[in-house]
Design a protein around this motif. Structure first.
Motif, PDB file in Angstrom:
ATOM      1  N   LYS A   1      16.922  -6.101  41.026  1.00 42.56           N
ATOM      2  CA  LYS A   1      17.648  -6.814  39.968  1.00 42.56           C
ATOM      3  C   LYS A   1      17.581  -6.060  38.645  1.00 42.56           C
ATOM      4  N   GLY A   2      16.483  -5.366  38.459  1.00 41.11           N
ATOM      5  CA  GLY A   2      16.302  -4.653  37.182  1.00 41.11           C
ATOM      6  C   GLY A   2      16.835  -3.245  37.148  1.00 41.11           C
ATOM      7  N   LEU A   3      17.354  -2.756  38.259  1.00 40.28           N
ATOM      8  CA  LEU A   3      17.870  -1.378  38.276  1.00 40.28           C
ATOM      9  C   LEU A   3      19.147  -1.278  37.452  1.00 40.28           C
ATOM     10  N   PRO A   4      19.379  -0.123  36.772  1.00 39.39           N
ATOM     11  CA  PRO A   4      20.524   0.002  35.868  1.00 39.39           C
ATOM     12  C   PRO A   4      21.857   0.219  36.579  1.00 39.39           C
TER      13      PRO A   4
ATOM     14  N   ASP B   1      24.023   9.758  38.296  1.00 39.03           N
ATOM     15  CA  ASP B   1      23.832  10.416  37.006  1.00 39.03           C
ATOM     16  C   ASP B   1      23.134   9.443  36.070  1.00 39.03           C
ATOM     17  N   PRO B   2      21.872   9.650  35.738  1.00 43.26           N
ATOM     18  CA  PRO B   2      21.133   8.699  34.892  1.00 43.26           C
ATOM     19  C   PRO B   2      21.740   8.530  33.506  1.00 43.26           C
ATOM     20  N   THR B   3      22.525   9.545  33.060  1.00 39.72           N
ATOM     21  CA  THR B   3      23.091   9.445  31.713  1.00 39.72           C
ATOM     22  C   THR B   3      24.297   8.520  31.659  1.00 39.72           C
TER      23      THR B   3
ATOM     24  N   SER C   1      24.474  20.797  39.226  1.00 38.27           N
ATOM     25  CA  SER C   1      25.814  21.364  39.353  1.00 38.27           C
ATOM     26  C   SER C   1      26.367  21.580  37.958  1.00 38.27           C
ATOM     27  N   GLU C   2      27.630  21.972  37.907  1.00 38.90           N
ATOM     28  CA  GLU C   2      28.258  22.189  36.597  1.00 38.90           C
ATOM     29  C   GLU C   2      28.293  20.911  35.777  1.00 38.90           C
ATOM     30  N   ASN C   3      28.250  19.754  36.459  1.00 37.41           N
ATOM     31  CA  ASN C   3      28.305  18.477  35.751  1.00 37.41           C
ATOM     32  C   ASN C   3      26.950  18.020  35.256  1.00 37.41           C
ATOM     33  N   GLY C   4      25.893  18.739  35.602  1.00 33.98           N
ATOM     34  CA  GLY C   4      24.567  18.388  35.131  1.00 33.98           C
ATOM     35  C   GLY C   4      23.662  17.939  36.252  1.00 33.98           C
TER      36      GLY C   4
ATOM     37  N   ALA D   1      26.357   2.159  35.139  1.00 36.76           N
ATOM     38  CA  ALA D   1      27.486   1.347  35.635  1.00 36.76           C
ATOM     39  C   ALA D   1      27.610   0.044  34.879  1.00 36.76           C
ATOM     40  N   ASP D   2      26.494  -0.489  34.380  1.00 37.51           N
ATOM     41  CA  ASP D   2      26.533  -1.750  33.634  1.00 37.51           C
ATOM     42  C   ASP D   2      26.761  -1.437  32.167  1.00 37.51           C
ATOM     43  N   SER D   3      27.970  -1.052  31.837  1.00 37.31           N
ATOM     44  CA  SER D   3      28.283  -0.586  30.490  1.00 37.31           C
ATOM     45  C   SER D   3      28.264  -1.701  29.465  1.00 37.31           C
ATOM     46  N   ASP D   4      28.289  -2.950  29.927  1.00 32.95           N
ATOM     47  CA  ASP D   4      28.329  -4.047  28.973  1.00 32.95           C
ATOM     48  C   ASP D   4      26.938  -4.488  28.552  1.00 32.95           C
ATOM     49  N   THR D   5      25.918  -3.820  29.104  1.00 34.84           N
ATOM     50  CA  THR D   5      24.539  -4.164  28.731  1.00 34.84           C
ATOM     51  C   THR D   5      24.279  -3.690  27.312  1.00 34.84           C
TER      52      THR D   5
END
Length: 802
Positions: free
Chosen positions: A36-39, A120-122, A110-113, A125-129
């Motif tokens: 539940k607490g995972l980002p 990608d930790p940066t 990779s080229e994307n980091g 998915a929960d952008s409204d947090t």
């Protein structure tokens, strides 16, 4: 009583069930709350076993995994922590003891980091947090250990970080910052990486105190992140470092303790003149002593001082395409180095001593076509035992050496008509764009000349100063010269060459030099003087002497100039010359002993009416009974002449002495008869023409006039004084001796007989005077038949000496 026991048993049973659930059955509940607490909803955690002791607040977790989209990237075999109840009640998390024992973290680059199984930790998915305000709670790790934990990074190659033990102690994290101690024992890509350090970060400052750090790095493993130019670099570095790093008010301070960097099997690509080269070193070591650096981020300014020592073993610099050697060293040692950093544009380097040992410079692997018929292998341009640089100071505008002492073994030069130094590498400009760039740069310099009053050679130029240059140890300078008619090998041995006060600054005083050497085992060359080596218009003063120089070795140069080989001869010379604005002037007192020249090579001289004396014959007459010549000769020329080397210099004074001596001899020989005889050089200065004037006659004249008798008296004197000479006399009929239509050449046989008889009468009258009046033996006078030359205005007698 029985009811009381039942109540106690019931309460005990409830507590027993609750304890059993907390210690054995909480894995699912914990897993639920963790997920539940995972980002990110695509992240899934799984915990196989959780044991909790509520009385001691000890937690043991086994088999923890974390996956993204069902791809597992984190595994923890075992996690055990002991927490403090009292601090937990206050809202603080205090880990009295903690251990992570075994596990793996897998990541990808990779080229994307950096990502973990695609996560990608940066990016959350929960952008409204919404971000929450900083908590006032503390996290304390009194002793947290991570054991046997592996981190794998998949990039172009797989990188492995094997953590044997990582300990965080006395560590505090809160809203104000972080403070703590760290100890690490690990292997990074199979190389040791160990660290003992303390750290502190607050809102005002950062402090990192590294007690010791040991790190080994294989450059091959980092090629992916190197600039394109250095992607083929190879080698290994081992670093031992102690330092204190602080950051405050956008300023970074680095204080280095005793630190070292050791390298082995290094290979570094370097581009020179748009040509690839490779610099290799078998071993490298840099030691830093108590140094400090300050960097200010807003202005990018850098200040500080670095104290260092350095050494390199087996340094090799090659051009890979041709396999040509540019430079090699067996050893390099740098002592007492100090680097002062004022700003990026002002870096000063000083050192007490730089010693280069057993080196080679510039050796081509393949023999050029111009030498392939004569040379099997090219020797290096320079080989030396030691070059010692003392007390140097270097910055962006100046390089100064107090003293350079060199023990040179050999300097080997190959000279052809195409190239002055055939064994000099990195001279070909293969890139046309580079040539255009150079041309454009020159044009720009020409266009901008005069924009200010700064001299051209002061704009961006680095001034070089060497207080003393000392070359010793019987250094051989070997010249293979293929520009002469025959290949020449010259071995010049420098016993000592000392130059004082060398400076490239404009209007600097000339450098003073002393040279002592020899051209073979018994010859000697000694010179001293002044020179301005960096001035476009050279200034030079030389006083010196050469003794017992064997001239036969210079014969190929001389024969090209005068057409005669030197069969034998020895040169002694006292030299006094100057060079002003590249023009050479001076005098050489020359003594040439036992000189003998061969007959003229490759040309047969046709004897004309002039008496021709070959140079070798004149020299034979000039020398004394031992074949010696002593003469002072003026010396002129131009310093930029490509042949103005030692060989060219010896050849120059030798040929000048021979020519001048021979000419002086012939002039002195015939000066008493200068009324009727002149001496001139011809045929490339290899022949002397002894010209006897013609004796002209008026029309139909036969008897000798008073002036003609004076001419005959001079001829008689020559024949009397020079009893080895004979004379040929030839009558010539001129236009004045014939009349009318006969001048057009329309002579009848009778008329031809008459004019020829006139010529013979003149000849007989002249010979009779010499024989009867001057007692010249008639057998020393050779007569010719009469010639008719209607292009000549007057008739005459012509003479030649044999």
């Amino acid at each position: 009583m029985i009811k009381k026991y039942k109540v106690i048993i019931g309460i005990s049973t409830v507590f027993a069930i609750l304890f059993a659930y907390l210690t054995l059955g909480t894995a699912g509940l914990v897993t639920y709350f963790v997920n539940k607490g995972l980002p990110n909803s695509a992240l899934i955690a799984d915990i196989k076993k959780v044991r909790l002791n509520p009385f001691t607040l000890s937690i043991n977790v086994e088999s923890v995994t974390l996956a993204h989209q069902s791809k597992q990237f984190l595994v923890i075999d075992e996690l055990a922590v002991d927490l403090q109840w009292r601090q937990l009640i206050k809202g603080n998390l205090v880990v009295e003891q903690g251990t992570v024992n075994g596990g793996t973290l897998s990541a990808q680059w990779s080229e994307n980091g950096l990502t973990f199984a695609g996560w990608d930790p940066t990016k959350s998915a929960d952008s409204d947090t919404e971000a929450k305000s900083a908590s006032e709670s503390n996290v304390m790790l009194n002793n947290m250990r991570i054991l046997a934990f592996n981190i794998d990074l998949a990039a172009n190659t797989v990188h492995q970080w094997q953590i044997a033990e990582l300990t965080l102690s006395n560590t505090l994290l809160n809203a104000k910052g972080v403070i703590g101690d760290v100890s690490l024992q690990s292997m990074l890509n199979n190389e040791e990486f160990a660290l003992i350090s303390s750290f502190k970060k607050t809102t005002e400052a950062v402090t990192l105190d590294i007690e010791t750090m040991k790190a080994g790095v294989n450059i091959d493993a980092l090629n992916q992140w190197l600039p394109e130019t250095y992607k083929t670099a190879k080698g290994k570095f081992n670093t031992e470092l102690s330092a204190k790093i602080t950051q405050e008010d956008e300023q970074w301070h680095i204080n280095l303790g005793k630190s070292s960097i050791k390298g082995s099997e290094l290979s570094l690509p370097i581009e020179v003149n748009k040509q690839p080269t490779i610099l290799k070193a078998n071993k490298f070591q840099l030691t830093l002593d108590d140094s400090s650096i300050k960097w200010e981020s807003p202005t990018q300014s850098l200040e500080g001082t670095l104290y260092s020592q350095a050494s390199i073993e087996q340094l090799l610099w090659r051009q890979p395409e041709s396999d040509d050697l540019i430079f090699s060293l067996e050893a390099l040692n740098l002592q007492g180095s100090e680097i002062k950093l004022a700003d990026p544009e002002n870096i000063q380097l000083t050192f007490q001593n730089l010693l280069l040992s057993d080196g080679k410079v510039s050796q081509k692997s393949k023999v050029p076509e111009t030498l392939s018929k004569n040379i099997v292998e090219l020797k290096p341009l320079l080989t030396f035992h030691q070059i010692d640089f003392s007390n140097a100071a270097i910055d962006q505008s100046r390089v100064t050496f107090e003293e350079i002492v060199a023990k040179v073994d050999k300097v080997t030069l190959y000279k052809t008509k195409t190239n002055a130094i055939e064994n000099l590498v990195l001279t070909n400009q293969k890139n046309e764009d580079n040539e255009k760039s150079i041309t454009a740069e020159k044009e720009t310099i020409v266009q901008t000349e005069g924009d200010d009053n700064t001299p051209e050679n002061d704009k961006g130029a680095i001034a070089l100063t060497i207080n003393k240059l000392d070359i010793s140890g019987d250094s051989h300078v070997i010249l293979h010269d293929f520009t002469a008619s025959e290949p020449v090998i010259q071995d010049i041995v420098l016993e000592t060459l000392v130059v004082h006060d060398i400076s490239s600054e404009k209007n600097a005083k000339p450098a003073r030099f002393e040279l002592l050497g020899h051209l073979d085992k018994r010859s000697m060359v000694k010179m001293e003087g002044e020179i301005t080596p960096f001035e476009p218009a050279k200034t030079l003063k030389i006083k010196g002497e050469m003794k017992t120089v064997n001239l036969t070795q210079f014969s190929p140069y001389v024969v090209d100039i005068i057409g005669h080989k030197i069969k034998q001869g020895q040169l002694n010379a006292i030299i006094n010359l100057t060079v002003d604005n590249n023009d050479i002037s001076g005098k050489v007192a020359t003594n040439i002993k036992a000189i003998a020249l061969s007959p003229h090579i490759g040309q047969t001289h046709k004897v004309t009416s002039n008496h021709l004396v070959p140079l070798n014959v004149a020299i034979g007459q000039l020398t004394d009974s031992k074949g010696n010549i002593t003469i002072d000769i003026p010396l002129t020329g131009h310093f930029d002449d490509p042949n103005f080397g030692l060989s060219g210099f010896v050849s120059l004074i030798t040929t000048k002495a021979l020519k001048r001596g021979a000419r002086n001899y012939l002039m002195q020989t015939f000066v008493p008869y200068s009324n009727i005889i002149s001496v001139a050089m011809m045929a490339g200065d290899s022949l002397f023409a002894i010209n006897v004037d013609d004796l002209n006659y008026s029309a139909k004249q036969v008897p000798l006039a008073d002036k003609q008798q004076k001419f005959a008296d001079d001829v008689a004197k020559i024949l009397t004084d020079k009893d080895h000479i004979q004379m040929t006399v030839c009558p010539v009929i001129g236009k004045a001796d014939v009349q009318g239509e006969q001048r057009k050449g329309n002579l009848s046989p009778q008329q031809l007989a008459e004019v020829r008889q006139l010529g013979q009468q003149r000849l007989e009258t002249f010979i009779d005077y010499l024989v009867d009046e001057k007692q010249v033996s008639h057998d020393r006078i050779v007569s010719c038949s009469t010639e008719i030359d209607l292009n000549s205005a007057l008739g005459k007698l012509t003479f030649s000496l044999d």
